[in-house]
Write a protein that holds these residues in place. Structure first.
Motif, PDB file in Angstrom:
ATOM      1  N   GLU A  65       5.624 -17.765   8.806  1.00  0.00           N
ATOM      2  CA  GLU A  65       5.935 -16.389   8.426  1.00  0.00           C
ATOM      3  C   GLU A  65       7.152 -15.789   9.142  1.00  0.00           C
ATOM      4  O   GLU A  65       7.368 -14.575   9.054  1.00  0.00           O
ATOM      5  CB  GLU A  65       4.719 -15.495   8.719  1.00  0.00           C
ATOM      6  N   ASP A  67      10.350 -15.549   8.659  1.00  0.00           N
ATOM      7  CA  ASP A  67      11.309 -14.759   7.870  1.00  0.00           C
ATOM      8  C   ASP A  67      10.719 -13.419   7.452  1.00  0.00           C
ATOM      9  O   ASP A  67      11.426 -12.393   7.436  1.00  0.00           O
ATOM     10  CB  ASP A  67      11.749 -15.553   6.637  1.00  0.00           C
ATOM     11  N   ARG A  68       9.436 -13.381   7.095  1.00  0.00           N
ATOM     12  CA  ARG A  68       8.798 -12.116   6.733  1.00  0.00           C
ATOM     13  C   ARG A  68       8.589 -11.246   7.967  1.00  0.00           C
ATOM     14  O   ARG A  68       8.777 -10.027   7.916  1.00  0.00           O
ATOM     15  CB  ARG A  68       7.455 -12.376   6.038  1.00  0.00           C
ATOM     16  N   THR A 128      -1.955 -17.921   3.492  1.00  0.00           N
ATOM     17  CA  THR A 128      -0.565 -17.754   3.916  1.00  0.00           C
ATOM     18  C   THR A 128       0.429 -18.348   2.916  1.00  0.00           C
ATOM     19  O   THR A 128       1.403 -17.697   2.526  1.00  0.00           O
ATOM     20  CB  THR A 128      -0.343 -18.400   5.294  1.00  0.00           C
ATOM     21  N   LYS A 132      -0.641 -15.064  -0.324  1.00  0.00           N
ATOM     22  CA  LYS A 132      -0.018 -13.896   0.318  1.00  0.00           C
ATOM     23  C   LYS A 132       1.290 -13.478  -0.330  1.00  0.00           C
ATOM     24  O   LYS A 132       1.507 -12.276  -0.562  1.00  0.00           O
ATOM     25  CB  LYS A 132       0.191 -14.167   1.807  1.00  0.00           C
ATOM     26  N   PRO A 133       2.187 -14.396  -0.658  1.00  0.00           N
ATOM     27  CA  PRO A 133       3.453 -13.959  -1.267  1.00  0.00           C
ATOM     28  C   PRO A 133       3.368 -13.722  -2.770  1.00  0.00           C
ATOM     29  O   PRO A 133       4.361 -13.329  -3.383  1.00  0.00           O
ATOM     30  CB  PRO A 133       4.397 -15.129  -0.961  1.00  0.00           C
ATOM     31  N   ARG A 134       2.175 -13.927  -3.383  1.00  0.00           N
ATOM     32  CA  ARG A 134       2.104 -13.922  -4.838  1.00  0.00           C
ATOM     33  C   ARG A 134       1.202 -12.862  -5.456  1.00  0.00           C
ATOM     34  O   ARG A 134       1.452 -12.421  -6.579  1.00  0.00           O
ATOM     35  CB  ARG A 134       1.638 -15.305  -5.336  1.00  0.00           C
ATOM     36  N   ASN A 138      -4.640 -11.624  -2.283  1.00  0.00           N
ATOM     37  CA  ASN A 138      -4.496 -12.539  -1.150  1.00  0.00           C
ATOM     38  C   ASN A 138      -5.579 -12.345  -0.098  1.00  0.00           C
ATOM     39  O   ASN A 138      -6.234 -13.290   0.322  1.00  0.00           O
ATOM     40  CB  ASN A 138      -3.100 -12.390  -0.519  1.00  0.00           C
ATOM     41  N   TYR A 191       5.244  -3.952   4.769  1.00  0.00           N
ATOM     42  CA  TYR A 191       4.890  -5.010   3.811  1.00  0.00           C
ATOM     43  C   TYR A 191       5.842  -4.990   2.613  1.00  0.00           C
ATOM     44  O   TYR A 191       6.175  -6.046   2.063  1.00  0.00           O
ATOM     45  CB  TYR A 191       3.440  -4.834   3.339  1.00  0.00           C
ATOM     46  N   ALA A 194       9.045  -6.759   3.472  1.00  0.00           N
ATOM     47  CA  ALA A 194       8.861  -8.207   3.560  1.00  0.00           C
ATOM     48  C   ALA A 194       8.573  -8.839   2.200  1.00  0.00           C
ATOM     49  O   ALA A 194       8.491 -10.064   2.091  1.00  0.00           O
ATOM     50  CB  ALA A 194       7.721  -8.523   4.530  1.00  0.00           C
ATOM     51  N   GLY A 195       8.414  -8.017   1.178  1.00  0.00           N
ATOM     52  CA  GLY A 195       8.145  -8.539  -0.155  1.00  0.00           C
ATOM     53  C   GLY A 195       6.745  -9.100  -0.313  1.00  0.00           C
ATOM     54  O   GLY A 195       6.513  -9.974  -1.155  1.00  0.00           O
ATOM     55  N   ILE A 196       5.806  -8.590   0.476  1.00  0.00           N
ATOM     56  CA  ILE A 196       4.418  -9.061   0.403  1.00  0.00           C
ATOM     57  C   ILE A 196       3.637  -8.111  -0.508  1.00  0.00           C
ATOM     58  O   ILE A 196       3.539  -6.919  -0.216  1.00  0.00           O
ATOM     59  CB  ILE A 196       3.774  -9.099   1.798  1.00  0.00           C
TER      60      ILE A 196
END
Length: 285
Positions: A65, A67-68, A128, A132-134, A138, A191, A194-196
């Motif tokens: 994680e 980069d986020r 993770t 989480k990114p999708r 999540n 969030y 971070a694009g989450i």
């Protein structure tokens, strides 16, 4: 040399998220006592194994994680972000710790090892990497990682998986969304940067507050059903704590702000912790 070793140990201790690990260990402890059997060596194995595996999973998570975490104010000072621990090193060390924790569980029995490993893999791969990114689901599905800690504790004493352990795991599973959605509402901007796609990022505050309240309401039956195993004292306290939890949920629905979300979040941790402690005490007493 000693200073460097000490510094690295401190970095890894921070990355392991001890405030989460103690709650996971408490879940394992309550699972072990819920079984009605106290086996000191088995309990030691699941606590040591679970702690290693949980810490390792957290460290791998923060290696992935980086980069986020860089763009989130809340996480921007983590040792991985600051460059004290590299991505490769965090993933390697964390994987070794997860493997070691699983082996400790295997010394106990196969069920214990399975649930310890399951918790780590759900957290790393399912939560993770995949969810989480999708998707805002999540943290819903990722809650199984916490359930696995309770199941490992129960299995350590019984070498089995029963209805009682299922209910305990479901309590933790149902507790997780309301707890972490409240956190995400408090740090919505973080969030978002971070694009989450946490629920409060993609939905408005009113809807998010309603979902937090709904999640907490759906959790309460699982908290109460455990009184079948933990007794009257547990039931009385569980009812009182659940009323307080819903009070904070209603406040949040009426005023869906970061400050109210933070109040709900801050109460939900002791809510679960007290219930888990009461399960242990009910078996000791």
């Amino acid at each position: 040399m000693q200073t460097n070793i000490k510094a690295r140990l401190i970095y890894y201790a921070k990355l392991s998220k001890p405030r989460i690990i103690w709650l996971l260990d408490l879940a394992a402890l309550s699972g072990a006592f819920l079984s009605g059997r106290f086996l000191p060596m088995n309990l030691l194995l699941v606590l040591v194994g679970g702690t290693l595996a949980s810490a390792g999973s957290m460290i791998v998570n923060e290696g992935i994680e980086i980069d986020r975490d860089k763009v989130m104010r809340r996480t921007s000072k983590r040792p991985t972000v600051m460059g004290y621990v590299t991505r490769k090193e965090a993933i390697y060390v964390g994987t070794v710790m997860l493997t070691a924790g699983t082996l400790f569980g295997l010394v106990d029995n196969v069920w214990t090892a399975f649930f310890i490993l399951l918790g780590g893999l759900v957290y790393i791969l399912v939560y993770t990497v995949w969810l989480k990114p999708r998707t805002p689901l999540n943290i819903v599905i990722g809650g199984l990682a916490g359930s696995a800690a309770a199941w490992a504790g129960y299995a350590s004493s019984t070498n089995s998986f029963t209805l009682a352990s299922l209910f305990l795991g479901l309590l933790i599973f149902m507790w997780t969304p309301g707890h972490f959605w409240a956190l995400a509402l408090r740090f919505k901007e973080d969030y978002g940067r971070a694009g989450i796609p946490m629920l409060p990022v993609i939905m408005n505050e009113n809807f998010s507050a309603k979902m937090i309240a709904l999640s907490n309401a759906l959790m309460i039956p699982f908290a109460l059903v455990l009184s079948l195993y933990a007794g009257t004292m547990y039931m009385v306290v569980a009812v009182l704590l659940s009323i307080i939890q819903m009070y904070f949920s209603i406040r949040l629905m009426r005023n869906p702000t970061g400050e109210e979300a933070w109040r709900s979040f801050k109460f939900s941790s002791p809510y679960l912790a007290i219930l888990l402690i009461l399960i242990v005490l009910s078996r000791i007493i």
